[in-house]
Enzyme design. Sequence first.
Site, mmCIF file in Angstrom:
data_model
loop_
_atom_site.group_PDB
_atom_site.id
_atom_site.type_symbol
_atom_site.label_atom_id
_atom_site.label_comp_id
_atom_site.label_asym_id
_atom_site.label_seq_id
_atom_site.Cartn_x
_atom_site.Cartn_y
_atom_site.Cartn_z
ATOM 1 N N LYS A 222 0.778 -1.160 -0.099
ATOM 2 C CA LYS A 222 -0.148 0.049 0.001
ATOM 3 C C LYS A 222 0.988 1.196 -0.092
ATOM 4 O O LYS A 222 0.723 2.165 -0.834
ATOM 5 C CB LYS A 222 -0.868 0.075 1.214
ATOM 6 C CG LYS A 222 -1.695 1.080 1.335
ATOM 7 C CD LYS A 222 -2.803 1.052 2.443
ATOM 8 C CE LYS A 222 -3.411 2.291 2.782
ATOM 9 N NZ LYS A 222 -4.543 2.271 3.742
ATOM 10 N N GLU A 228 10.695 -4.311 4.476
ATOM 11 C CA GLU A 228 10.760 -5.671 4.234
ATOM 12 C C GLU A 228 10.535 -5.792 2.898
ATOM 13 O O GLU A 228 11.053 -6.550 2.008
ATOM 14 C CB GLU A 228 9.866 -6.509 5.280
ATOM 15 C CG GLU A 228 10.122 -6.606 6.470
ATOM 16 C CD GLU A 228 9.388 -5.546 7.434
ATOM 17 O OE1 GLU A 228 9.096 -4.473 6.712
ATOM 18 O OE2 GLU A 228 9.388 -5.567 8.698
ATOM 19 N N GLY A 282 -4.761 -1.811 4.891
ATOM 20 C CA GLY A 282 -4.069 -2.820 4.348
ATOM 21 C C GLY A 282 -4.739 -4.232 4.656
ATOM 22 O O GLY A 282 -4.781 -5.198 4.096
ATOM 23 N N ARG A 283 -5.277 -4.624 5.879
ATOM 24 C CA ARG A 283 -5.753 -5.599 6.527
ATOM 25 C C ARG A 283 -7.207 -5.984 5.906
ATOM 26 O O ARG A 283 -7.795 -6.982 6.131
ATOM 27 C CB ARG A 283 -5.642 -5.852 7.891
ATOM 28 C CG ARG A 283 -6.330 -4.477 8.660
ATOM 29 C CD ARG A 283 -6.086 -4.596 10.178
ATOM 30 N NE ARG A 283 -6.547 -3.425 10.912
ATOM 31 C CZ ARG A 283 -5.672 -2.301 10.881
ATOM 32 N NH1 ARG A 283 -4.818 -2.274 10.366
ATOM 33 N NH2 ARG A 283 -6.507 -1.372 11.780
ATOM 34 N N GLU A 368 -4.637 -6.250 14.836
ATOM 35 C CA GLU A 368 -4.011 -4.816 14.325
ATOM 36 C C GLU A 368 -5.383 -3.995 14.634
ATOM 37 O O GLU A 368 -5.091 -2.759 14.621
ATOM 38 C CB GLU A 368 -3.701 -5.081 13.035
ATOM 39 C CG GLU A 368 -2.386 -4.134 12.734
ATOM 40 C CD GLU A 368 -1.740 -4.022 11.365
ATOM 41 O OE1 GLU A 368 -2.247 -3.839 10.494
ATOM 42 O OE2 GLU A 368 -0.553 -4.313 11.403
ATOM 43 N N HIS A 399 -4.396 -32.580 18.464
ATOM 44 C CA HIS A 399 -3.156 -33.414 19.041
ATOM 45 C C HIS A 399 -1.948 -32.561 19.450
ATOM 46 O O HIS A 399 -0.857 -32.714 19.236
ATOM 47 C CB HIS A 399 -2.828 -34.233 17.830
ATOM 48 C CG HIS A 399 -3.849 -35.388 17.639
ATOM 49 N ND1 HIS A 399 -3.870 -36.458 18.042
ATOM 50 C CD2 HIS A 399 -5.038 -35.282 16.428
ATOM 51 C CE1 HIS A 399 -5.053 -37.239 17.783
ATOM 52 N NE2 HIS A 399 -5.753 -36.514 16.654
ATOM 53 N N LYS A 520 9.410 0.132 14.014
ATOM 54 C CA LYS A 520 10.069 0.217 12.719
ATOM 55 C C LYS A 520 11.043 1.438 12.872
ATOM 56 O O LYS A 520 12.194 1.351 12.085
ATOM 57 C CB LYS A 520 8.839 0.906 11.745
ATOM 58 C CG LYS A 520 7.850 -0.289 11.224
ATOM 59 C CD LYS A 520 7.051 0.392 10.434
ATOM 60 C CE LYS A 520 5.662 -0.575 9.784
ATOM 61 N NZ LYS A 520 4.652 0.258 9.102
#
Length: 554
Positions: A222, A228, A282-283, A368, A399, A520
């Site tokens: 975005k 990253e 973004g999400r 978030e 399990h 950041k």
Amino acid sequence: MTSNRETLFDSLQVHKGRIAKTSMSQMFEGDKNRFDRFSNSACGILLDYSKNLIDELSLEALFNLARDVNIEGARNDMWAGKKINFTEQRAVLHVALRYDGDDEVIVDGKDIMPQIRSVLQQMQQFSDGILNGEITGASGQKFTDIVNIGIGGSDLGSEMVIKALKPYHQRDLRRGCRGREQSDQRRQDIRAHFVSNVDGAQISDVLETLDPQTTLFIIASKSFTTIETMTNAKTASKWLINALGEQAVSDHFIAISTNISACADFGIKKENIFAFWDFVGGRYSIWSAIGLSVAILIGFENFKKFLSGAAQMDEHFLNAPLEENLPVIMALLGVWYRNVWNFPTKAIIPYDQHLNRFPAFLQQMDMESNGKSVNKAGEQLDYETGAIIWGEVGTNAQHAFFQLLHQGTDIVPVDFLIAAKGHEDMPEHHNLLLANCLAQSRALMVGKDLAQVESELAGQGLIAPHKVFEGNRPSNTLIYKRLDPQTLGSLIALYEHKVFVEGVIWDINSFDQWGVELGKQLAKTLLKDIEENKSNSKNDSSTAGLLRFLQELK
Ligand code: F6P
């Protein structure tokens, strides 16, 4: 807390006190219609919420809470394009991305629907072009692999959806002679790869499997500044240039962003930049061009069905009375457990291997959004907000950590998700999957008391307490016919609106994420320290000590 909220939360405590005296099993025994009373369906999804610590009166109080905080008004504000993400001065209109009607959707006095339709058309042309082989790499070869480089909302949604909809992946119908030799069954899909982590291990593991001539990179960001993503994009670009030369970049890289000029600076051709907008968080961006890898993998027609499933859930959220409104019911239960029962976490357990990234996707969406500790007025909250969301696919989860769900000291409300029918013609497997899913929610609820255990053990009383299941542990079960694009669209939208309603009740801004910024900033300074083998004076002694130790080891 506003005094009215306080009163309402207090009144819920009274309901808790009453309910705590009766077990869910007893409530089921006392009311043969409990399932009918506490289940609802929409968009082909049944929500059974009867295995919760609720009764009619407590639910009524919860619906009153929803009315009191004016859920309907908040919902209308979102749809009207009001800047409800006020800390970033942004409207919140991911719902417009899947809206297929004729009405205008206005932001800043401008109808945003034409630009949304235009990008959808661009996505259609591009995904069709990749699938039919008209869009090729620099040497004219068809693309066999796409690599989505992005992180957070620019990664989790597309990876999750592509995995979830594997049965809808488009078969590669473009092969030459080699393809004709193969049976339909053995034809390969276009492969999608995801690179998100700045750890070079991920991109090198992916690149070593790929042929540069037939690889398309999608840089999804975005902001187009996320360190990253930009680091991985540069590494990918170097890898491609090494193999095919600088001029190949424009054929092998496309970008999805709100930051068009930064995409152009990276060397992306204008026609290969797919826009989205600040009114899409973004999400919440899987419905935008961020979903391009999904559209390529499942084909644009299926992508449209995915959008339309979400739009149907939007209609349901907009129009169904609160008492029948699935997102509202799930949100109220979320608030009930978080604020009244003080349960800190919630587990998402899809009994569907293809939904194995669904818990991680919901983790970002929910945590978030609602991991906030001041209200809209900026005041410190004195009540809990977002729960910790976690999970894993069933039956694997059984399990691994179900021991704690059944006998641990914390109570963890669970959402079970399952399709009535699998895509594989393997009834033996699917029946077992169904049986396990139903068994777990039932076991959590009914438990096993000491008397029962002792009678089973016949005299070996010592270990009896270890075998007791307290029971009375709550869960929702969501059932749908089959996990198709439409249903998945509806499911995601259901959770989006659940998160929204919880945020309204908690009086927080669910659409910013300032909490990720400090880390950041500090990483930038620490990068300098690491590169220059020093420690800056602002570092605490732990950070300085760690740096020293690292420098010795390097
Ligand atoms: O740092 C958090 C975050 O901003 C998320 O909200 C977002 O989904 C992710 O980073 C990626 O951001 P972008 O799409 O701008 O690269």
